[in-house]
Design a protein around this motif. Sequence first.
Motif: not given
Length: 197
Positions: A178-184
């Motif tokens: 499940v997509v949780v977070a974007k790290h950028a």
Amino acid sequence: MINSTPISTKWLLDASEESNQQVINSVYLIYCLKTQSKGTGFAIKSGQIITNWHVVENCTANDVIAISSDAKQYKFVSIVGDKNRDLAILTPHFLASSELELVGQKVETETKVLTWGHPLAYNGPSPILSVGYLAGFSVYQKDRNSPQVKRYIINGALNPGNSGGPLFLAGTNNVVGVVVAKHAPITPFLLSALDAL
């Protein structure tokens, strides 16, 4: 009887492979009226909808709506969350039809993965496809007393709003994550500019 399915959804379904058509119809835009948070959710065989806890945190079941790819809105009777894993199970007033199921399949690095979701300021009823590759793994621990959670690191175009979307191995309908977070790195100014768009 007039078909009320949005034309964009019709085009998307016509352009997609048959295996993706079931996925598209199982993915929902999740919106909390109270906090105005938005994310993605997906139905599984049990008829429940999975999303991220941070999408529905501080919301009651009455605050949350799901919008299907055919632009119908649905309400919920309960929300059960796991803050440590950032997952929530939403039980709708209706039984969501879906052939999707979570599988504990091992995923190797360099594996092509994809997700359907509702990124950034996109508010259309039909989800948008994002494709990437499994680049590695990380360990997340909310605090010292919480269990460690293994997370996939995906090299792909995932954005705020994709949170809660199903992650598939390319060419299958089996949900492996499940997509949780974007790290950028993103500045508050850039984030407000994106929100304005």
